[in-house]
Design a protein around this motif. Structure first.
Motif, PDB file in Angstrom:
ATOM      1  N   LYS A  16       0.823  -1.210   0.000  1.00 12.41           N
ATOM      2  CA  LYS A  16       0.000   0.000   0.000  1.00 12.41           C
ATOM      3  C   LYS A  16       0.864   1.271   0.000  1.00 12.41           C
ATOM      4  O   LYS A  16       0.572   2.226  -0.699  1.00 12.41           O
ATOM      5  N   ILE A 127      -2.393 -14.164  19.465  1.00 13.81           N
ATOM      6  CA  ILE A 127      -2.815 -13.591  18.183  1.00 13.81           C
ATOM      7  C   ILE A 127      -1.600 -13.266  17.312  1.00 13.81           C
ATOM      8  O   ILE A 127      -1.689 -13.245  16.095  1.00 13.81           O
ATOM      9  N   GLY A 128      -0.461 -13.070  17.979  1.00 12.71           N
ATOM     10  CA  GLY A 128       0.717 -12.645  17.219  1.00 12.71           C
ATOM     11  C   GLY A 128       0.636 -11.165  16.912  1.00 12.71           C
ATOM     12  O   GLY A 128       0.945 -10.736  15.796  1.00 12.71           O
ATOM     13  N   GLN A 225      -3.135  -2.137   7.290  1.00  6.44           N
ATOM     14  CA  GLN A 225      -3.566  -3.547   7.406  1.00  6.44           C
ATOM     15  C   GLN A 225      -4.330  -3.981   6.143  1.00  6.44           C
ATOM     16  O   GLN A 225      -4.037  -3.480   5.066  1.00  6.44           O
ATOM     17  N   LEU A 229      -7.968  -8.399   8.341  1.00  5.85           N
ATOM     18  CA  LEU A 229      -7.569  -8.023   9.707  1.00  5.85           C
ATOM     19  C   LEU A 229      -8.611  -7.087  10.322  1.00  5.85           C
ATOM     20  O   LEU A 229      -8.429  -6.589  11.435  1.00  5.85           O
ATOM     21  N   THR A 240      -6.834  -7.197  13.825  1.00  8.35           N
ATOM     22  CA  THR A 240      -6.404  -6.029  14.593  1.00  8.35           C
ATOM     23  C   THR A 240      -7.617  -5.452  15.323  1.00  8.35           C
ATOM     24  O   THR A 240      -8.699  -6.036  15.277  1.00  8.35           O
ATOM     25  N   VAL A 274       1.246 -12.214   8.468  1.00  4.85           N
ATOM     26  CA  VAL A 274       2.201 -12.224   9.576  1.00  4.85           C
ATOM     27  C   VAL A 274       1.363 -12.249  10.846  1.00  4.85           C
ATOM     28  O   VAL A 274       0.347 -11.585  10.927  1.00  4.85           O
ATOM     29  N   GLY A 275       1.748 -13.098  11.798  1.00  2.42           N
ATOM     30  CA  GLY A 275       0.888 -13.306  12.964  1.00  2.42           C
ATOM     31  C   GLY A 275       0.090 -14.587  12.779  1.00  2.42           C
ATOM     32  O   GLY A 275       0.126 -15.209  11.709  1.00  2.42           O
ATOM     33  N   ALA A 276      -0.658 -14.943  13.834  1.00  2.00           N
ATOM     34  CA  ALA A 276      -1.373 -16.226  13.820  1.00  2.00           C
ATOM     35  C   ALA A 276      -2.733 -16.088  13.145  1.00  2.00           C
ATOM     36  O   ALA A 276      -3.160 -14.994  12.805  1.00  2.00           O
TER      37      ALA A 276
HETATM   38  P1  IMO Z   1       0.333  -2.859   7.259  1.00  2.77           P
HETATM   39  O1  IMO Z   1      -0.389  -1.527   7.277  1.00  2.77           O
HETATM   40  C1  IMO Z   1       0.427  -7.033   8.480  1.00  2.77           C
HETATM   41  C2  IMO Z   1      -1.448  -8.033  12.324  1.00  2.77           C
HETATM   42  C3  IMO Z   1      -0.492  -8.563  13.365  1.00  2.77           C
HETATM   43  C4  IMO Z   1      -1.419  -9.524  14.083  1.00  2.77           C
HETATM   44  C5  IMO Z   1      -2.748  -8.767  14.088  1.00  2.77           C
HETATM   45  C6  IMO Z   1      -3.047  -8.009  15.368  1.00  2.77           C
HETATM   46  O2  IMO Z   1       1.807  -2.733   7.235  1.00  2.77           O
HETATM   47  O3  IMO Z   1      -0.225  -3.729   6.195  1.00  2.77           O
HETATM   48  P2  IMO Z   1      -2.078  -5.723  16.321  1.00  2.77           P
HETATM   49  O4  IMO Z   1      -0.687  -5.329  16.682  1.00  2.77           O
HETATM   50  O5  IMO Z   1      -2.701  -4.893  15.252  1.00  2.77           O
HETATM   51  O6  IMO Z   1      -2.989  -5.876  17.507  1.00  2.77           O
HETATM   52  O7  IMO Z   1      -1.917  -7.219  15.729  1.00  2.77           O
HETATM   53  O8  IMO Z   1      -2.673  -7.853  12.993  1.00  2.77           O
HETATM   54  N1  IMO Z   1      -1.076  -6.721  11.726  1.00  2.77           N
HETATM   55  C7  IMO Z   1      -0.505  -6.584  10.511  1.00  2.77           C
HETATM   56  N2  IMO Z   1      -0.087  -7.517   9.634  1.00  2.77           N
HETATM   57  N3  IMO Z   1       0.510  -5.724   8.172  1.00  2.77           N
HETATM   58  C8  IMO Z   1       0.059  -4.786   9.033  1.00  2.77           C
HETATM   59  O9  IMO Z   1      -0.001  -3.485   8.721  1.00  2.77           O
HETATM   60  C9  IMO Z   1      -0.444  -5.202  10.289  1.00  2.77           C
HETATM   61  N4  IMO Z   1      -0.931  -4.563  11.374  1.00  2.77           N
HETATM   62  C10 IMO Z   1      -1.330  -5.498  12.233  1.00  2.77           C
HETATM   63  O10 IMO Z   1       0.611  -9.215  12.790  1.00  2.77           O
HETATM   64  O11 IMO Z   1      -1.591 -10.685  13.314  1.00  2.77           O
END
Ligand code: IMO
Ligand code: GDP
Ligand code: MG
Length: 426
Positions: A16, A127-128, A225, A229, A240, A274-276
């Motif tokens: 993005k 949650i990762g 995100q 998410l 998130t 990325v994350g679970a």
């Molecule tokens: P951009 O804008 C990828 C994921 C985290 C985790 C979940 C919850 O760069 O695309 P949080 O810290 O938000 O409570 O984590 O969301 N996550 C993202 N994964 N890109 C992001 O942002 C992310 N922002 C949060 O890895 O799985």
């Protein structure tokens, strides 16, 4: 005048930042409307890499007005670091180019500690999260004990409010995790030491944006995100803590629905997470490793290796629906070069029943068996190609396949991380 939304259609990291930077050359204002420094948006210009977590990706263009909306959660320490970085690069010479909504909530050091303590306590069910304090800060907002950045103007009432919120968290941390937060005085003094850096940027951003619209300025809305998410429409609870879909622009900036002309969905030519949480097309093989190696798939915020898999058109179609997406940008096409064939999920099988509906609940998602179409790959290195005529036919066919399934145009594809490494398709 056109105003365009740039948002992620997957689980984030679709590219993005690069697309916002590219479009920002022709826009007047770039506004972020939700979340905070869990985002990591990478921009590469003339080989120089910039990773932005809070400040909109339009900041590299000296003409663009950057806005951080009320829907965001802002860590003042990270903001200060990012402002320093930007200023060292000779950018933001005119500070009025950056406006921060007085109503955005502040991420405090205790939010980060609580985020980490919770993740630890969840054990195998974690949650990762990025551990940036995002979830706990939004909880405070919803529970009506959060601190808004505009309160920095009112030192004495702020001190009282912060003391109450701090006491609440200290009590809970002690009771539940037997953990002591840093002292109130330290937290308060550290925050006060930053206020002079931040106060000049605080404003009523609804008014800033409304004025921009009245002056026929073009606005880019920079999503963070991705759709899956989203707190309501994502793979809950592995999401998130805010809405990430188009709808969050209106609440996150305080604007009416007519402000949006186009919604561009950013979609990697494959898929990462990325994350679970569930990921039906995830690969644990040489193809997944090819994607990770060629795409440098390591988190821009946490450095974690990203999980990789095939493009999932069932999920993409769902993203198009919930966001009203009008055009697609397919990113990182160059990463697939060299694969003899490329699979794309077009249907799911759940309990032997075929469906093209993305399931809502994790137990269903875990049962999904993706049904793939196999398309021929391309051997040629397409890195840096900017003209559609120079793309291999199989590559064009891959984009056409996505467009036909999605039912909306692919407006652009990207062939490298650099600002100019794009093919305009329309
Ligand atoms: P951009 O804008 C990828 C994921 C985290 C985790 C979940 C919850 O760069 O695309 P949080 O810290 O938000 O409570 O984590 O969301 N996550 C993202 N994964 N890109 C992001 O942002 C992310 N922002 C949060 O890895 O799985
Ligand atoms: P964002 O969070 O959606 O802005 O995406 P990130 O910046 O976290 O991750 C995208 C990564 O892919 C960054 O490292 C970009 O530099 C890189 N990138 C973006 N577009 C392309 C592309 O077309 N090809 C390649 N190889 N890399 C790209
Ligand atoms: Mg990212």
């Amino acid at each position: 005048m056109t105003s365009t939304v740039i948002l992620g259609t997957q689980w984030g990291d679709e590219g993005k930042g690069k697309i916002v930077d590219y479009y920002a050359a022709k826009a007047d204002v770039v506004a972020r409307y939700h979340c905070g420094n869990n985002a990591g948006h990478t921009i590469i210009v003339n080989g120089e890499k910039t990773v932005l977590h809070l400040i909109p990706s339009g900041v590299l263009h000296e003409h663009s007005q950057c806005v951080l909306g009320n829907g965001m959660v802002i860590d003042p320490f990270v903001l200060t670091e990012e402002l320093d970085l930007i200023k060292k690069r000779g950018l933001l010479k005119n500070p009025s180019r950056l406006k921060i909504s007085d109503c955005a909530h502040i991420i405090m050091p205790y939010h980060k500690e609580i985020d980490a303590l919770r993740e630890e306590a969840r054990g195998a069910n974690k949650i990762g999260t990025t551990k940036r304090g995002i979830g706990p800060c939004y909880e405070d907002k919803i529970c009506r004990r959060g601190i808004r950045i505009g309160e920095l103007h009112y030192t004495e009432p702020l001190k009282k409010h912060l003391q109450e919120t701090y006491n609440y968290h200290q009590t809970h941390c002690k009771k539940i995790y037997n953990h002591d937060l840093p002292s109130f005085n330290k937290i308060y003094d550290d925050l006060m030491a930053l206020t002079d850096n931040i106060l000049p940027f605080i404003d009523n951003t609804t008014q800033v944006l409304t004025k921009a619209r009245q002056e026929n300025k073009r606005i880019l809305f920079e999503g963070a995100q991705g759709v899956f998410l989203d707190i309501d429409h994502g793979t809950y609870p592995f999401v998130t803590s805010s809405n990430t879909i188009t709808g969050s622009i209106l609440t996150g900036l305080g604007l009416g629905p007519k402000v949006i002309d186009h919604v561009h969905g950013i979609c990697k030519a494959y898929l990462t997470r990325v994350g679970a949480g569930p990921f039906p097309t995830e690969l644990d093989d040489a193809v997944g490793q090819h994607m990770r190696d060629q795409g440098h798939e390591y988190g821009s915020t946490t450095g974690r290796p990203r999980r990789c898999g095939y493009l999932d058109l069932v999920a993409l179609k769902q993203a198009i629906t919930v966001c009203g997406i009008t055009g697609l940008v397919i990113t990182k096409l160059d990463v697939l070069s060299g694969l003899p064939e490329i699979k794309v999920a077009t249907k799911y099988k759940i309990n032997d029943l075929e469906t093209t509906q993305f399931p809502t609940f994790v137990p269903e998602l875990e049962k999904v068996k993706p049904q793939y179409e196999t398309l021929p790959g391309w051997k040629e290195d397409i890195r840096g190609i900017t003209n559609k005529k120079n793309l291999p036919q199989t590559c064009i066919d891959y984009l056409q396949f996505i467009e036909d399934y999605a039912g909306i145009p692919v407006v652009m594809a990207t062939t490298g991380p650099g600002r100019e490494e794009n093919v305009e398709m329309a």
